[in-house]
Design a protein around this motif. Structure first.
Motif, PDB file in Angstrom:
ATOM      1  N   ARG A  51     -19.196 154.105  22.076  1.00  0.00           N
ATOM      2  CA  ARG A  51     -18.807 153.082  21.109  1.00  0.00           C
ATOM      3  C   ARG A  51     -18.461 153.694  19.758  1.00  0.00           C
ATOM      4  NH1 ARG A  51     -22.593 147.783  21.293  1.00  0.00           N
ATOM      5  NH2 ARG A  51     -21.228 147.312  19.515  1.00  0.00           N
ATOM      6  N   ALA A  52     -19.248 154.684  19.333  1.00  0.00           N
ATOM      7  CA  ALA A  52     -18.966 155.329  18.050  1.00  0.00           C
ATOM      8  C   ALA A  52     -17.631 156.063  18.090  1.00  0.00           C
ATOM      9  CB  ALA A  52     -20.092 156.299  17.697  1.00  0.00           C
ATOM     10  N   THR A  53     -17.348 156.723  19.218  1.00  0.00           N
ATOM     11  CA  THR A  53     -16.069 157.425  19.371  1.00  0.00           C
ATOM     12  C   THR A  53     -14.912 156.442  19.338  1.00  0.00           C
ATOM     13  OG1 THR A  53     -17.152 159.141  20.715  1.00  0.00           O
ATOM     14  CG2 THR A  53     -14.755 158.978  20.862  1.00  0.00           C
ATOM     15  N   ALA A  54     -15.070 155.325  20.046  1.00  0.00           N
ATOM     16  CA  ALA A  54     -14.017 154.300  20.052  1.00  0.00           C
ATOM     17  C   ALA A  54     -13.840 153.686  18.665  1.00  0.00           C
ATOM     18  CB  ALA A  54     -14.361 153.213  21.072  1.00  0.00           C
ATOM     19  N   ALA A  55     -14.958 153.440  17.964  1.00  0.00           N
ATOM     20  CA  ALA A  55     -14.881 152.861  16.623  1.00  0.00           C
ATOM     21  C   ALA A  55     -14.181 153.815  15.659  1.00  0.00           C
ATOM     22  CB  ALA A  55     -16.280 152.530  16.112  1.00  0.00           C
ATOM     23  N   LEU A  56     -14.465 155.113  15.797  1.00  0.00           N
ATOM     24  CA  LEU A  56     -13.809 156.115  14.951  1.00  0.00           C
ATOM     25  C   LEU A  56     -12.310 156.133  15.216  1.00  0.00           C
ATOM     26  CD1 LEU A  56     -14.145 158.482  12.941  1.00  0.00           C
ATOM     27  CD2 LEU A  56     -14.409 159.985  14.921  1.00  0.00           C
ATOM     28  N   ARG A  57     -11.944 156.100  16.498  1.00  0.00           N
ATOM     29  CA  ARG A  57     -10.527 156.080  16.856  1.00  0.00           C
ATOM     30  C   ARG A  57      -9.842 154.818  16.330  1.00  0.00           C
ATOM     31  NH1 ARG A  57     -11.264 156.408  21.806  1.00  0.00           N
ATOM     32  NH2 ARG A  57     -11.140 154.183  22.309  1.00  0.00           N
ATOM     33  N   ASN A  58     -10.514 153.679  16.493  1.00  0.00           N
ATOM     34  CA  ASN A  58      -9.934 152.415  16.025  1.00  0.00           C
ATOM     35  C   ASN A  58      -9.801 152.374  14.506  1.00  0.00           C
ATOM     36  OD1 ASN A  58      -9.783 151.503  18.659  1.00  0.00           O
ATOM     37  ND2 ASN A  58     -11.731 150.403  18.570  1.00  0.00           N
ATOM     38  N   ALA A  59     -10.784 152.962  13.822  1.00  0.00           N
ATOM     39  CA  ALA A  59     -10.696 153.019  12.356  1.00  0.00           C
ATOM     40  C   ALA A  59      -9.504 153.862  11.928  1.00  0.00           C
ATOM     41  CB  ALA A  59     -11.992 153.584  11.766  1.00  0.00           C
ATOM     42  N   GLY A  60      -9.274 154.965  12.624  1.00  0.00           N
ATOM     43  CA  GLY A  60      -8.113 155.799  12.324  1.00  0.00           C
ATOM     44  C   GLY A  60      -6.807 155.068  12.566  1.00  0.00           C
ATOM     45  N   GLU A  61      -6.742 154.356  13.688  1.00  0.00           N
ATOM     46  CA  GLU A  61      -5.528 153.602  13.994  1.00  0.00           C
ATOM     47  C   GLU A  61      -5.304 152.489  12.971  1.00  0.00           C
ATOM     48  OE1 GLU A  61      -6.155 152.270  17.953  1.00  0.00           O
ATOM     49  OE2 GLU A  61      -5.747 154.230  18.869  1.00  0.00           O
ATOM     50  N   ALA A  62      -6.396 151.814  12.579  1.00  0.00           N
ATOM     51  CA  ALA A  62      -6.276 150.750  11.588  1.00  0.00           C
ATOM     52  C   ALA A  62      -5.800 151.300  10.248  1.00  0.00           C
ATOM     53  CB  ALA A  62      -7.618 150.039  11.417  1.00  0.00           C
ATOM     54  N   ALA A  63      -6.355 152.443   9.842  1.00  0.00           N
ATOM     55  CA  ALA A  63      -5.960 153.047   8.564  1.00  0.00           C
ATOM     56  C   ALA A  63      -4.496 153.469   8.597  1.00  0.00           C
ATOM     57  CB  ALA A  63      -6.849 154.250   8.258  1.00  0.00           C
ATOM     58  N   ARG A  64      -4.081 154.090   9.683  1.00  0.00           N
ATOM     59  CA  ARG A  64      -2.675 154.500   9.781  1.00  0.00           C
ATOM     60  C   ARG A  64      -1.755 153.281   9.781  1.00  0.00           C
ATOM     61  NH1 ARG A  64      -5.142 158.357  13.058  1.00  0.00           N
ATOM     62  NH2 ARG A  64      -4.821 157.130  14.955  1.00  0.00           N
ATOM     63  N   GLY A  65      -2.189 152.220  10.451  1.00  0.00           N
ATOM     64  CA  GLY A  65      -1.391 151.001  10.462  1.00  0.00           C
ATOM     65  C   GLY A  65      -1.252 150.401   9.074  1.00  0.00           C
ATOM     66  N   ILE A  66      -2.345 150.404   8.315  1.00  0.00           N
ATOM     67  CA  ILE A  66      -2.301 149.866   6.950  1.00  0.00           C
ATOM     68  C   ILE A  66      -1.370 150.706   6.084  1.00  0.00           C
ATOM     69  CG2 ILE A  66      -3.654 149.486   4.853  1.00  0.00           C
ATOM     70  CD1 ILE A  66      -6.041 148.800   6.668  1.00  0.00           C
ATOM     71  N   LEU A  67      -1.425 152.030   6.245  1.00  0.00           N
ATOM     72  CA  LEU A  67      -0.575 152.911   5.446  1.00  0.00           C
ATOM     73  C   LEU A  67       0.901 152.726   5.778  1.00  0.00           C
ATOM     74  CD1 LEU A  67      -2.819 156.085   5.509  1.00  0.00           C
ATOM     75  CD2 LEU A  67      -2.144 154.800   3.468  1.00  0.00           C
ATOM     76  N   VAL A  68       1.190 152.577   7.043  1.00  0.00           N
ATOM     77  CA  VAL A  68       2.581 152.319   7.443  1.00  0.00           C
ATOM     78  C   VAL A  68       3.042 150.988   6.865  1.00  0.00           C
ATOM     79  CG1 VAL A  68       4.076 151.792   9.412  1.00  0.00           C
ATOM     80  CG2 VAL A  68       2.505 153.736   9.523  1.00  0.00           C
ATOM     81  N   ASN A  69       2.167 149.984   6.936  1.00  0.00           N
ATOM     82  CA  ASN A  69       2.499 148.664   6.394  1.00  0.00           C
ATOM     83  C   ASN A  69       2.705 148.735   4.878  1.00  0.00           C
ATOM     84  OD1 ASN A  69       2.795 145.828   7.136  1.00  0.00           O
ATOM     85  ND2 ASN A  69       1.013 145.469   5.845  1.00  0.00           N
ATOM     86  N   PHE A  70       1.889 149.558   4.221  1.00  0.00           N
ATOM     87  CA  PHE A  70       2.013 149.725   2.775  1.00  0.00           C
ATOM     88  C   PHE A  70       3.353 150.364   2.425  1.00  0.00           C
ATOM     89  CE2 PHE A  70       1.029 152.366  -1.064  1.00  0.00           C
ATOM     90  CZ  PHE A  70       0.866 151.312  -1.957  1.00  0.00           C
TER      91      PHE A  70
END
Length: 499
Positions: A291-310
């Motif tokens: 779960r921690a590994t998946a959460a870390l991966r999802n946090a990275g994907e979310a951050a990259r998505g926000i940056l692309v959106n920005f």
């Protein structure tokens, strides 16, 4: 006391095993009675170990184990069946009384071994060193298991330690995560308020408390590592899941709003910090690690998505909304304040870049020469966003009909960008000296262009006509704006140098 050895052949013995059992029952019964708890709930119960002393505690444990051994011998004896049956019933009652006392002893001893929520140290409320208290707990556990009450021992130990652990986590969080098992249904404001204390709590829990709890379990159940692992899993697994649920919810609720990026980056940084400790304490195959590994991966994907959106939001900002008087555009100040904050996450961005295999650089045609294989993700990302901003400012400047006002707008905004960079050591270090020098030169170029365009008629006319030209220029520029005093001085000085 000691059991008398049973002799050989035909079930005969110097003393019958039933008689030995009766003696054992009497001894244990006396000890149990001596340490009987006040059932009226009056005085606090005494601990055999902490109040009675090690010798008294040793007698109690030894007698209980011997009683169980005598019962096993009597149960296998084929003689004196009637007397044996009555004795076994009484022995079972006494043994159960002894085990209930040892369960209470576990509670008393574990109450003296608290996980300090500040530094994770084991502290005791009695005049006994910490290792001594843990040693007593181990002796109780071994006695209960030897007497056939291993399940009761494990259940009591887990129940008490789970409650203690939950209290420490709740104290750090300010709330019980188990109360919000369905975090995904909370609003962003609710999750945001709860995740702020999560960073400290998760860091303590996984870096300190879980490791200490594992050591305690293996100290108490040292005779069987498999049992120790199982006990620890029973204590830690639910708490680990509750803590990770907070991070999962924070990432899930962030969506792609630029203002939520920094919360996601904070969660990513904390997860990256605690993941090795989760693997170490709970195992690389555990649910918590997955779960921690998946959460870390999802946090990275979310951050990259926000940056692309920005980045896309900068590109799509309406170009026709140029500011009155050539002032600094709100987009410029917003983006630069954002980048100043983003620069503080340089290390996290580097990890994100590595984790995403360069997916931060997903669009094309930027004019930035950074490549996906470059070692510094933050310079790639921030350099790209700066480039996107400058292209947008160029497009906005084109909306001005006046060449002078267009140049003033660019002078003000490029000056503001350079000032924000130089005002942040972190950001200045990321973009580098070459970029800073080039930006300063760009601002000078726009100032030069503004002065020549704005005062060209004054410089050309000269003589008596110059006064009228000056008045006209002043009237035209009455509503024009300099970004700050520094820019105003630069414009004045440049004009004087060229008069």
């Amino acid at each position: 006391m000691a059991l008398v050895a049973v002799g050989g052949g035909g079930g005969s013995s110097s003393r019958s095993v039933t008689a030995v059992l009766e003696e054992s029952v009497a001894d244990v019964g006396a000890l149990v009675e001596n340490w009987r708890v006040d059932e009226d709930g009056g005085d606090e119960p005494f601990s055999i170990f902490l109040d009675g002393g090690r010798e008294e505690a040793g007698r109690f444990l030894y007698a209980a184990v011997e009683l169980h051994g005598a019962m096993t011998l009597v149960a296998s004896d084929v003689e004196d069946v009637q007397r044996r049956g009555k004795c076994l019933v009484r022995a079972q009652e006494v043994l159960e009384g002894a085990m209930r006392r040892l369960e209470l002893e576990l509670e008393l001893l574990l109450a003296a071994v608290r996980s300090n929520a500040v530094d994770g140290a084991i502290v005791s409320g009695h005049d006994v060193d910490d290792a001594g208290v843990v040693g007593y707990i181990r002796m109780v556990a071994e006695a209960m298991m030897a007497a056939g009450y291993g399940m009761e021992c494990v259940s009591t130990f887990k129940s008490l330690r789970r409650a203690e652990f939950a209290g420490a986590v709740r104290g750090l969080l300010g709330y019980a995560p188990s109360q919000h098992a369905r975090f995904h249904k909370l609003t962003w404001d609710d999750v945001d308020g709860k995740v702020k204390s999560w960073h400290t709590a998760a860091g303590y829990a996984f870096n300190v408390a879980f490791t200490g709890e594992r050591i305690l379990c293996h100290s108490v159940f040292a005779a069987d590592a498999a049992v120790a692992d199982k006990v620890f899993e029973g204590i830690a697994s639910d708490h680990a899941a509750d803590l990770l649920a907070v991070a999962e919810a924070a990432v899930a609720r962030a969506r792609r709003a630029p203002e939520r990026l920094f919360h996601v980056l904070d969660v990513h940084a904390t997860l990256a910090e605690i993941l090795p400790a989760i693997v170490s304490a709970l195992g690389d195959k555990s649910e918590a690690t997955a779960r921690a590994t998946a959460a870390l991966r999802n946090a990275g994907e979310a951050a990259r998505g926000i940056l692309v959106n920005f980045e896309e939001a900068i590109q799509k900002a309406p170009s026709k909304t140029a500011t009155t008087g050539g002032a600094v555009h709100p987009l410029t100040s917003y983006v630069m304040n954002y980048l100043v904050l983003l620069a503080d996450y340089d290390d996290t961005l580097a990890l994100l870049y590595q984790q995403g295999r360069g997916t931060l650089m997903i669009t094309s045609g930027s004019g930035s020469n950074a490549s996906p294989d470059s070692p510094s993700s933050s310079s790639n990302l921030i350099g790209r966003l700066l480039s996107v901003l400058m292209r947008k400012l160029d497009a906005m400047a084109g909306r001005y009909r006046s060449l002078a006002l267009r140049s003033l707008f660019m002078a003000n905004n490029t000056h503001y960008v350079g000032k924000k960079v130089s005002g942040s050591n972190k950001l200045e270090g990321i973009v580098g000296d070459d970029w800073t020098e080039a930006q300063t030169a760009e601002t000078r170029r726009h100032v030069d262009a503004f002065v020549h365009a704005a005062w060209r008629d004054v410089l050309v006319v000269g003589g008596d006509g110059a006064d009228a030209a000056v008045r006209e220029a002043v009237a035209t520029q009455r509503t024009w704006v300099a970004a700050d005093d520094e820019m105003a001085d630069a414009l004045k000085n440049f004009r004087k140098d060229n008069e």
